[in-house]
Scaffold this motif. Structure first.
Motif, PDB file in Angstrom:
ATOM      1  N   HIS A  73      -6.301  31.006  -5.708  1.00 30.93           N
ATOM      2  CA  HIS A  73      -6.288  30.314  -7.072  1.00 30.93           C
ATOM      3  C   HIS A  73      -6.013  28.958  -7.270  1.00 30.93           C
ATOM      4  CE1 HIS A  73      -6.482  30.512 -11.580  1.00 30.93           C
ATOM      5  NE2 HIS A  73      -5.375  29.959 -11.496  1.00 30.93           N
ATOM      6  N   LEU A  74      -5.118  28.444  -6.343  1.00 30.08           N
ATOM      7  CA  LEU A  74      -4.744  26.944  -6.379  1.00 30.08           C
ATOM      8  C   LEU A  74      -5.605  26.262  -5.239  1.00 30.08           C
ATOM      9  CD1 LEU A  74      -0.637  27.158  -6.266  1.00 30.08           C
ATOM     10  CD2 LEU A  74      -2.386  26.594  -8.087  1.00 30.08           C
ATOM     11  N   GLY A  75      -6.024  26.906  -4.282  1.00 31.60           N
ATOM     12  CA  GLY A  75      -6.947  26.265  -3.125  1.00 31.60           C
ATOM     13  C   GLY A  75      -6.196  25.128  -2.421  1.00 31.60           C
ATOM     14  N   VAL A  76      -4.734  25.368  -2.189  1.00 33.42           N
ATOM     15  CA  VAL A  76      -4.190  24.270  -1.387  1.00 33.42           C
ATOM     16  C   VAL A  76      -3.945  24.557   0.163  1.00 33.42           C
ATOM     17  CG1 VAL A  76      -2.938  23.551  -3.551  1.00 33.42           C
ATOM     18  CG2 VAL A  76      -2.060  25.232  -2.008  1.00 33.42           C
ATOM     19  N   GLY A  77      -4.211  25.815   0.512  1.00 25.53           N
ATOM     20  CA  GLY A  77      -3.809  26.169   1.887  1.00 25.53           C
ATOM     21  C   GLY A  77      -2.604  26.769   1.908  1.00 25.53           C
ATOM     22  N   MET A  78      -2.444  27.676   3.138  1.00 28.27           N
ATOM     23  CA  MET A  78      -1.159  28.387   3.411  1.00 28.27           C
ATOM     24  C   MET A  78      -0.132  27.567   4.031  1.00 28.27           C
ATOM     25  SD  MET A  78      -0.999  31.536   2.414  1.00 28.27           S
ATOM     26  CE  MET A  78      -2.183  33.012   2.055  1.00 28.27           C
ATOM     27  N   GLN A  79      -0.438  26.350   4.495  1.00 31.94           N
ATOM     28  CA  GLN A  79       0.490  25.637   5.117  1.00 31.94           C
ATOM     29  C   GLN A  79       1.398  25.035   3.754  1.00 31.94           C
ATOM     30  OE1 GLN A  79      -0.601  22.282   7.764  1.00 31.94           O
ATOM     31  NE2 GLN A  79       1.416  21.865   8.264  1.00 31.94           N
ATOM     32  N   VAL A  80       0.626  24.531   2.822  1.00 30.17           N
ATOM     33  CA  VAL A  80       1.142  24.056   1.903  1.00 30.17           C
ATOM     34  C   VAL A  80       1.829  24.925   0.818  1.00 30.17           C
ATOM     35  CG1 VAL A  80       0.658  22.934  -0.509  1.00 30.17           C
ATOM     36  CG2 VAL A  80      -0.530  22.165   1.476  1.00 30.17           C
ATOM     37  N   MET A  81       1.684  26.155   0.800  1.00 32.20           N
ATOM     38  CA  MET A  81       2.440  27.073   0.156  1.00 32.20           C
ATOM     39  C   MET A  81       3.643  27.385   0.905  1.00 32.20           C
ATOM     40  SD  MET A  81       0.584  28.262  -2.685  1.00 32.20           S
ATOM     41  CE  MET A  81       1.748  29.480  -3.034  1.00 32.20           C
ATOM     42  N   GLU A  82       3.474  27.546   2.106  1.00 33.11           N
ATOM     43  CA  GLU A  82       4.933  27.857   3.003  1.00 33.11           C
ATOM     44  C   GLU A  82       5.726  26.693   2.864  1.00 33.11           C
ATOM     45  OE1 GLU A  82       7.022  27.598   6.845  1.00 33.11           O
ATOM     46  OE2 GLU A  82       5.716  26.182   5.958  1.00 33.11           O
ATOM     47  N   ASP A  83       5.202  25.614   2.982  1.00 36.76           N
ATOM     48  CA  ASP A  83       6.027  24.393   2.813  1.00 36.76           C
ATOM     49  C   ASP A  83       6.932  24.053   1.595  1.00 36.76           C
ATOM     50  OD1 ASP A  83       7.207  21.905   4.001  1.00 36.76           O
ATOM     51  OD2 ASP A  83       5.866  20.815   2.854  1.00 36.76           O
ATOM     52  N   ALA A  84       6.152  24.242   0.306  1.00 38.95           N
ATOM     53  CA  ALA A  84       6.352  24.028  -0.828  1.00 38.95           C
ATOM     54  C   ALA A  84       7.562  25.128  -1.368  1.00 38.95           C
ATOM     55  CB  ALA A  84       5.119  23.976  -1.909  1.00 38.95           C
ATOM     56  N   MET A  85       7.198  26.456  -1.153  1.00 39.33           N
ATOM     57  CA  MET A  85       8.023  27.491  -1.512  1.00 39.33           C
ATOM     58  C   MET A  85       9.499  27.305  -0.901  1.00 39.33           C
ATOM     59  SD  MET A  85       5.558  31.059  -1.952  1.00 39.33           S
ATOM     60  CE  MET A  85       5.364  31.007  -0.261  1.00 39.33           C
ATOM     61  N   CYS A  86       9.350  27.023   0.447  1.00 42.04           N
ATOM     62  CA  CYS A  86      10.678  26.965   1.360  1.00 42.04           C
ATOM     63  C   CYS A  86      11.560  25.764   0.623  1.00 42.04           C
ATOM     64  CB  CYS A  86      10.263  26.491   2.803  1.00 42.04           C
ATOM     65  SG  CYS A  86      11.786  26.475   3.920  1.00 42.04           S
ATOM     66  N   ASN A  87      11.053  24.625   0.520  1.00 40.29           N
ATOM     67  CA  ASN A  87      11.566  23.474  -0.168  1.00 40.29           C
ATOM     68  C   ASN A  87      11.888  23.859  -1.614  1.00 40.29           C
ATOM     69  OD1 ASN A  87      11.534  21.833   2.285  1.00 40.29           O
ATOM     70  ND2 ASN A  87       9.808  21.090   1.879  1.00 40.29           N
ATOM     71  N   TRP A  88      11.152  24.219  -2.279  1.00 34.99           N
ATOM     72  CA  TRP A  88      11.354  24.521  -3.725  1.00 34.99           C
ATOM     73  C   TRP A  88      12.885  25.379  -4.017  1.00 34.99           C
ATOM     74  CZ3 TRP A  88      10.105  29.020  -6.781  1.00 34.99           C
ATOM     75  CH2 TRP A  88      10.301  28.959  -8.158  1.00 34.99           C
ATOM     76  N   GLN A  89      12.927  26.453  -3.155  1.00 36.25           N
ATOM     77  CA  GLN A  89      13.970  27.312  -3.436  1.00 36.25           C
ATOM     78  C   GLN A  89      15.241  26.758  -3.305  1.00 36.25           C
ATOM     79  OE1 GLN A  89      15.934  29.112  -0.899  1.00 36.25           O
ATOM     80  NE2 GLN A  89      14.993  27.636   0.857  1.00 36.25           N
TER      81      GLN A  89
END
Length: 307
Positions: free
Chosen positions: A280-296
């Motif tokens: 849905h966002l079209g950002v790529g899995m690397q971005v998802m992985e990095d962002a979720m890890c830092n956000w939590q």
């Protein structure tokens, strides 16, 4: 991404997240607006980190980046220069060297410089180490007491000591992994052929295959393979965050979808949810992985994370 571009991207991501939340599946963790803002901030940071590598590739790169005797040595920039000059096997090796060492916030790329041969007449190039990695292990044992560089945050539990999971064993198993395919380029070509050109399936095949490299677990393999793609050495794309083997991304996904980092939702279900959101966002899995890890780490207040 300049100021106006960043603000526009921020607004787009906020709108996309709320649309997904209302129409696809609940994103309980971003219901408090401060959580939404913090998560979007982490997505923006992650996007910029990926985009930065592409920007560096487009700029002239100094030959000093390849010289381990120079303070300017940078294994990732060196890999870009080597790849541009047709020395692709050396470029792959430099990406692996950079991934194994990581960039330390205090000593930067010093450890990678030392392992590449900062104090040697001849660097430990791929052509040199592939002949007999045992020679390298012996050299490392004789020299490691003189090294001043430190491992980066993603590699903070690594060791230069002999045996076990030491760097000598890591490099030897890496050489064996690549040689089993003939070369780096053949390894990538074989994976893409087996995947019938599917860049995400090829990533998965290489990720699984790389289990043969000592001390390269989820984070090491993920970092190495995604960097190969960014440097332009492999037409692959992360197919998953591989959170089943992770802590940070799994906590982030649970917080994002369930509203709590200690929910009992399994990794397989979380992965399918993340895949839907990433599409849905079209950002790529690397971005998802990095962002979720830092956000939590700080879900209610945006904090930049480096290293």
């Amino acid at each position: 991404m300049n100021g106006p571009e960043k603000e526009q991207r921020r607004e787009e991501l906020e709108a996309q997240l709320m649309e997904f939340h209302k129409e696809e599946m609940p994103l309980t963790g971003i219901v408090p607006v401060e959580n939404l803002w913090a998560f979007v901030g982490q997505l923006i940071d992650s996007l910029q980190r990926v985009e930065y590598v592409y920007k560096v590739r487009a700029r002239p790169i100094s030959p000093a980046r390849v010289d381990p005797k120079s303070d300017m040595f940078d294994p990732i920039r060196a890999a870009m220069l080597m790849a541009a000059n047709g020395q692709r096997e050396e470029a792959f090796w430099l990406v692996f060297l950079g991934t194994h060492c990581g960039r330390n916030l205090r000593t930067e790329w010093l450890l990678a410089r030392e392992l590449y041969g900062a104090h040697e007449d001849i660097p430990w190039t791929w052509a040199r180490i592939v002949v007999d990695p045992k020679d390298y292990s012996q050299w490392l044992e004789n020299s490691r007491a003189d090294f001043k560089g430190k491992f980066g945050n993603h590699r903070k539990y690594e060791s230069l000591k002999q045996g076990g999971r030491g760097t000598g064993v890591v490099f030897r198993t890496y050489v064996e992994w690549v040689k089993a395919h003939g070369s780096h380029d053949k390894m990538i070509a074989n994976a893409l052929a087996q995947a019938k050109g599917d860049s995400r399936l090829a990533f998965a095949l290489l990720y699984d295959s790389m289990a043969a490299v000592m001390s390269f677990g989820r984070t090491g393999r993920f970092d190495y393979l995604t960097m190969l793609a960014k440097v332009g050495l492999a037409g692959i794309d992360a197919n998953s965050t591989y959170m089943n083997e992770a802590t940070g991304p799994k906590k982030g996904a649970r917080l994002l979808f369930d509203g709590q980092i200690d929910s009992n939702t399994g990794a397989r279900i979380l992965e399918s949810r993340v895949a839907a959101l990433e599409k849905h966002l079209g950002v790529g899995m690397q971005v998802m992985e990095d962002a979720m890890c830092n956000w939590q780490k700080s879900p209610g207040k945006y904090l930049p994370f480096r290293g």
